[in-house]
Write a protein that holds these residues in place. Structure first.
Motif: not given
Length: 288
Positions: A50-62, A64-75
């Motif tokens: 459940x925690x892994x699913x929750x974190x994965x959903x938050x990452x995917x939402x992030x 979507x919100x910042x598709x052009x973030x150059x630092x997103x790959x490292x995050x």
């Protein structure tokens, strides 16, 4: 980037908190109790998933919100690599000092809360026993202690029946009834940690656990049993009116006692028996 770093740190903190919770759960179940250890492993696996699913959903939402973030790959890489053993991304010294102070203050407040909870638990333990004793005495009944082994609800029902039946049979018949009436019961099943509703597969898996483990029973299982036995079941409680399940049946009710605070292992069901001569005013049995 600050938002992404906060998300990384929060995910790490939540995983560490889950690790501590899992360790506490493991410590509370004796290694010799194989049935409860088996249920524990199932609960741990579910909590992690459940925690892994929750974190994965938050990452995917992030993402979507910042598709052009150059630092997103490292995050994304940080989150993907993070597990319960890894360390969080490096923080500035000032930030680490602030977090240490906040953690120390949090620990102090948590300990204060624990002491207060222990005090309240002791009060509730005694108060619950006194209330139940008075309720039962008025009905010329007293508690009959049932072992706190995960089967207590089924054992209490077994004790109340006038015919012989095994706990295994009661569990199997309960699970079969639930499976045959999925649409009636599924809407009432949800995960206590998240509030998320059970899927159909999760519900059927839960029914399997009823049969093959010492999974604790509750009000929904009592509802199923009242239909299986075609008998009303009444549950006497200290802080709520008597709960009657299966009122549509005309037989004499089976009577259980529900304890919330008096058993050290958590919620518990006992049976009842006629009050013995000379026992008026006696306290309900203590559970340890």
């Amino acid at each position: 980037m600050e938002d992404s770093q906060r998300m990384v740190r929060r995910h790490y903190r939540e995983k560490k908190e889950l690790q501590a919770r899992i360790q506490s759960m493991k410590n509370s179940v004796p290694k010799s109790d194989r049935k409860r250890r088996k249920q524990l492993l199932l609960d741990v696996a579910r909590l992690k998933a459940e925690m892994e699913q929750k974190h994965q959903q938050e990452l995917e939402k992030f993402q979507e919100s910042f598709p052009d973030d150059s630092n997103l790959d490292s995050v994304t890489e940080d989150l993907a690599k993070m597990d319960l053993e890894n360390q969080p991304p490096r923080l500035a010294k000032a930030q680490r000092r602030r977090e240490r102070r906040a953690a120390a203050e949090g620990a102090r407040l948590e300990r204060i809360a624990e002491v207060e909870a222990e005090r309240q638990a002791g009060f509730r333990h005694d108060d619950e026993e006194e209330k139940l004793s008075a309720i039962l005495e008025a009905r010329n009944l007293e508690m009959k202690e049932i072992p706190a082994d995960g089967h207590c609800m089924y054992r209490a029902i077994q004790d109340q029946l006038v015919f012989s039946v095994t706990v295994e049979s009661l569990r199997r018949r309960t699970a079969n009834y639930l499976r045959k009436h999925v649409d009636d019961f599924l809407p009432f099943f949800s995960y206590s940690e998240t509030g998320d509703a059970y899927s159909r597969d999760s519900f059927l898996s839960y029914c399997d656990d009823i049969v093959h483990s010492a999974l604790w029973g509750g009000q929904l299982e009592l509802r199923a049993l009242s239909h299986v036995l075609q008998t009303p079941i009444e549950v006497i409680q200290a802080y709520s009116p008597v709960l009657v399940i299966g009122e549509e049946y005309a037989k004499k009710p089976l009577t259980l006692v529900y304890l919330r605070y008096s058993c050290s292992l958590g919620e518990h069901y006992n049976s009842v028996k006629p009050l013995e001569a000379g026992a008026v005013g006696g306290a309900a049995p203590r559970l340890f």
